[in-house]
Design a protein around this motif. Structure first.
Motif, PDB file in Angstrom:
ATOM      1  N   ALA A 135       2.286   3.617   4.557  1.00 20.93           N
ATOM      2  CA  ALA A 135       1.045   3.618   5.340  1.00 20.93           C
ATOM      3  C   ALA A 135       0.506   2.201   5.488  1.00 20.93           C
ATOM      4  CB  ALA A 135       0.001   4.500   4.654  1.00 20.93           C
ATOM      5  N   GLN A 136      -0.193   1.961   6.584  1.00 18.44           N
ATOM      6  CA  GLN A 136      -0.750   0.634   6.841  1.00 18.44           C
ATOM      7  C   GLN A 136      -1.925   0.358   5.906  1.00 18.44           C
ATOM      8  OE1 GLN A 136       0.333  -1.890   9.093  1.00 18.44           O
ATOM      9  NE2 GLN A 136       2.105  -0.534   8.845  1.00 18.44           N
ATOM     10  N   TYR A 137      -1.866  -0.762   5.210  1.00 14.21           N
ATOM     11  CA  TYR A 137      -2.926  -1.134   4.289  1.00 14.21           C
ATOM     12  C   TYR A 137      -4.051  -1.820   5.067  1.00 14.21           C
ATOM     13  CZ  TYR A 137      -4.940  -2.516  -0.187  1.00 14.21           C
ATOM     14  OH  TYR A 137      -5.774  -2.654  -1.272  1.00 14.21           O
ATOM     15  N   PRO A 138      -5.306  -1.634   4.675  1.00 12.32           N
ATOM     16  CA  PRO A 138      -6.443  -2.175   5.449  1.00 12.32           C
ATOM     17  C   PRO A 138      -6.378  -3.670   5.734  1.00 12.32           C
ATOM     18  CG  PRO A 138      -7.241  -0.652   3.793  1.00 12.32           C
ATOM     19  CD  PRO A 138      -5.778  -0.817   3.540  1.00 12.32           C
ATOM     20  N   THR A 139      -5.831  -4.464   4.811  1.00 12.87           N
ATOM     21  CA  THR A 139      -5.799  -5.920   5.011  1.00 12.87           C
ATOM     22  C   THR A 139      -4.517  -6.407   5.667  1.00 12.87           C
ATOM     23  OG1 THR A 139      -4.962  -6.227   2.760  1.00 12.87           O
ATOM     24  CG2 THR A 139      -7.348  -6.338   3.067  1.00 12.87           C
ATOM     25  N   GLY A 140      -3.649  -5.462   6.083  1.00 16.52           N
ATOM     26  CA  GLY A 140      -2.408  -5.846   6.734  1.00 16.52           C
ATOM     27  C   GLY A 140      -1.192  -5.438   5.933  1.00 16.52           C
ATOM     28  N   GLY A 141      -0.075  -5.223   6.639  1.00 13.36           N
ATOM     29  CA  GLY A 141       1.142  -4.787   5.964  1.00 13.36           C
ATOM     30  C   GLY A 141       1.035  -3.345   5.513  1.00 13.36           C
ATOM     31  N   THR A 142       1.945  -2.944   4.639  1.00 17.04           N
ATOM     32  CA  THR A 142       1.953  -1.581   4.135  1.00 17.04           C
ATOM     33  C   THR A 142       1.393  -1.520   2.715  1.00 17.04           C
ATOM     34  OG1 THR A 142       4.163  -1.787   3.170  1.00 17.04           O
ATOM     35  CG2 THR A 142       4.035  -1.104   5.486  1.00 17.04           C
ATOM     36  N   VAL A 143       1.166  -0.314   2.254  1.00 14.93           N
ATOM     37  CA  VAL A 143       0.708  -0.117   0.880  1.00 14.93           C
ATOM     38  C   VAL A 143       1.737  -0.677  -0.089  1.00 14.93           C
ATOM     39  CG1 VAL A 143       0.293   1.649  -0.898  1.00 14.93           C
ATOM     40  CG2 VAL A 143      -0.723   1.894   1.378  1.00 14.93           C
ATOM     41  N   ARG A 144       3.006  -0.438   0.204  1.00 14.86           N
ATOM     42  CA  ARG A 144       4.076  -0.934  -0.670  1.00 14.86           C
ATOM     43  C   ARG A 144       4.064  -2.462  -0.746  1.00 14.86           C
ATOM     44  NH1 ARG A 144       7.609   1.844   1.361  1.00 14.86           N
ATOM     45  NH2 ARG A 144       7.715   3.510  -0.177  1.00 14.86           N
ATOM     46  N   ALA A 186       1.462  -4.406  -0.179  1.00 14.06           N
ATOM     47  CA  ALA A 186       0.249  -4.814  -0.903  1.00 14.06           C
ATOM     48  C   ALA A 186       0.451  -4.681  -2.408  1.00 14.06           C
ATOM     49  CB  ALA A 186      -0.936  -3.968  -0.452  1.00 14.06           C
ATOM     50  N   LEU A 187       1.164  -3.640  -2.814  1.00 11.44           N
ATOM     51  CA  LEU A 187       1.451  -3.427  -4.234  1.00 11.44           C
ATOM     52  C   LEU A 187       2.348  -4.542  -4.761  1.00 11.44           C
ATOM     53  CD1 LEU A 187       1.195  -1.617  -6.734  1.00 11.44           C
ATOM     54  CD2 LEU A 187       3.183  -0.341  -5.913  1.00 11.44           C
ATOM     55  N   THR A 188       3.327  -4.925  -3.969  1.00  8.11           N
ATOM     56  CA  THR A 188       4.230  -6.013  -4.367  1.00  8.11           C
ATOM     57  C   THR A 188       3.460  -7.319  -4.535  1.00  8.11           C
ATOM     58  OG1 THR A 188       6.071  -4.964  -3.186  1.00  8.11           O
ATOM     59  CG2 THR A 188       6.318  -7.284  -3.739  1.00  8.11           C
ATOM     60  N   GLU A 189       2.533  -7.574  -3.631  1.00  9.59           N
ATOM     61  CA  GLU A 189       1.712  -8.782  -3.742  1.00  9.59           C
ATOM     62  C   GLU A 189       0.843  -8.735  -4.999  1.00  9.59           C
ATOM     63  OE1 GLU A 189      -0.500  -9.581  -0.228  1.00  9.59           O
ATOM     64  OE2 GLU A 189       1.260  -9.623   1.076  1.00  9.59           O
ATOM     65  N   ASN A 190       0.332  -7.548  -5.318  1.00  9.69           N
ATOM     66  CA  ASN A 190      -0.452  -7.397  -6.540  1.00  9.69           C
ATOM     67  C   ASN A 190       0.369  -7.738  -7.776  1.00  9.69           C
ATOM     68  OD1 ASN A 190      -2.746  -6.601  -5.227  1.00  9.69           O
ATOM     69  ND2 ASN A 190      -2.685  -4.473  -5.882  1.00  9.69           N
ATOM     70  N   ILE A 191       1.594  -7.252  -7.799  1.00 14.40           N
ATOM     71  CA  ILE A 191       2.478  -7.519  -8.939  1.00 14.40           C
ATOM     72  C   ILE A 191       2.680  -9.021  -9.104  1.00 14.40           C
ATOM     73  CG2 ILE A 191       4.812  -7.212  -9.858  1.00 14.40           C
ATOM     74  CD1 ILE A 191       4.891  -4.517  -8.368  1.00 14.40           C
ATOM     75  N   ALA A 192       2.902  -9.689  -7.974  1.00 11.30           N
ATOM     76  CA  ALA A 192       3.143 -11.132  -8.015  1.00 11.30           C
ATOM     77  C   ALA A 192       1.900 -11.899  -8.463  1.00 11.30           C
ATOM     78  CB  ALA A 192       3.593 -11.623  -6.645  1.00 11.30           C
ATOM     79  N   LYS A 193       0.739 -11.508  -7.946  1.00 14.76           N
ATOM     80  CA  LYS A 193      -0.493 -12.251  -8.251  1.00 14.76           C
ATOM     81  C   LYS A 193      -1.044 -11.944  -9.640  1.00 14.76           C
ATOM     82  CE  LYS A 193      -2.007 -12.756  -3.443  1.00 14.76           C
ATOM     83  NZ  LYS A 193      -3.046 -12.373  -2.439  1.00 14.76           N
TER      84      LYS A 193
END
Length: 314
Positions: free
Chosen positions: A113-122, A124-131
């Motif tokens: 699904a499209q995440y509110p700030t851009g890209g997909t939920v998946r 966004a989750l990957t970016e969270n893991i990295a950050k």
């Protein structure tokens, strides 16, 4: 734009450990150039995310979103409890719960699904893991809906609105006033959080669970040495007690520990002058069913400091 082949995606994935979709995007962003794609992944912190994917994620948050007569709940896990206090992580869980209202409970569909700030939920989750620097995973989702009535939520150990360690949704079908349904639903949801019923009624308990209890009751009956006819009654009595204690509607209400939940609902319906039916409920407890890794903290500290003793050689 250069053609992105499956072979190049595979090579980049093997060299960086990043996810397949991240590798494909990295190559697309860099005209198929392998080294540039590697640098792109490193700059985004995505090559490190895959290395964290093997670590047990049993902490995190349960998130709830209610809109009209619909309610959704998700569980997003992390490695440590500290992440639950991270605002970026909290925002993510809250947003995914809202997206579940529209996209349902299938984790793959929700991840795409499209995440509110851009890209997909998946993504966004990957970016969270990295950050954030910890493995995280979207574990499960639930959705309840009624045609007429209310879906009421409750979050235990709440760290932010709609976010906590235990989440409950209760679906009440009725034409009773919203105020009545919300108050009753909140009380029942609090009961569910505390009493952990396994089904709505005794007849709805999973058959494998009932059979397991039957086996336990039979062993107890055998050990009692009672005659066969009495032993059979003991088994049936044990099963009746199990059904009563583990089904929501027959459990004793935690507020007074003497009134069955079914009677609490009936009393509220009588007062409201309208029938009230508990259509369904769902309860998520953070990390339930996840086998946590056991570690020797002292040994980990010693190893990190380079003071761990070598194992003796036989």
């Amino acid at each position: 734009m250069a053609e992105i082949t499956a072979a190049s995606v595979k090579e980049l994935r093997e060299r960086t450990g990043a996810g397949m979709m991240d590798c494909k995007k990295a190559l697309a962003e860099n005209s198929g150039e392998m080294e540039a794609a590697i640098d792109w992944l490193r700059a985004k912190g995505l090559s490190a995310a895959a290395k964290k994917a093997g670590r047990t994620a049993a902490e995190g948050l349960v998130g709830i979103a209610v809109e009209g007569n619909r309610g959704a709940m998700v569980e997003v896990n992390s490695e440590t409890d500290f992440v639950a206090k991270n605002e970026q992580f909290q925002d993510f869980v809250g947003n995914v719960a809202k997206l579940a209202l529209a996209h349902g409970t299938d984790i793959d569909a929700l991840g795409n699904a499209q995440y509110p700030t851009g890209g997909t939920v998946r993504e966004a989750l990957t970016e969270n893991i990295a950050k954030i620097g910890e493995n995280q995973s979207l574990r499960r989702a639930a959705l309840l809906e009624v045609g007429e009535g209310a879906v009421v939520s409750y979050v235990h150990n709440q760290v932010a609105p709609g976010l906590g360690k235990i989440g409950v949704l209760v679906a009440l079908e009725s034409s009773a006033p919203a105020e009545t349904l919300n108050e009753l639903g909140r009380q029942i949801a609090q009961h569910i959080a505390a009493a952990h019923p396994l089904a709505l009624t005794g007849d709805q308990l999973p058959s494998e669970l009932v059979e397991r209890e039957r086996g336990i009751a039979m062993e107890k009956a055998k050990e009692s040495g009672k005659p066969h006819n009495i032993a059979e009654k003991m088994v049936e009595g044990g099963l009746a007690k199990f059904r009563k204690e583990n089904a929501l509607m027959s459990q004793l209400f935690v507020r007074d520990n003497k009134t069955p939940v079914a009677d609490v609902v009936a009393a509220a319906a009588k007062e409201a002058g309208a029938e009230i039916t508990v259509k369904d409920f769902v309860r998520f407890q953070l990390g339930e069913g996840i086998e946590k890794e056991q570690s020797d903290f002292a040994a980990e500290v010693a190893a990190a400091a380079g003071t761990a003793k070598a194992e003796p050689v036989a």
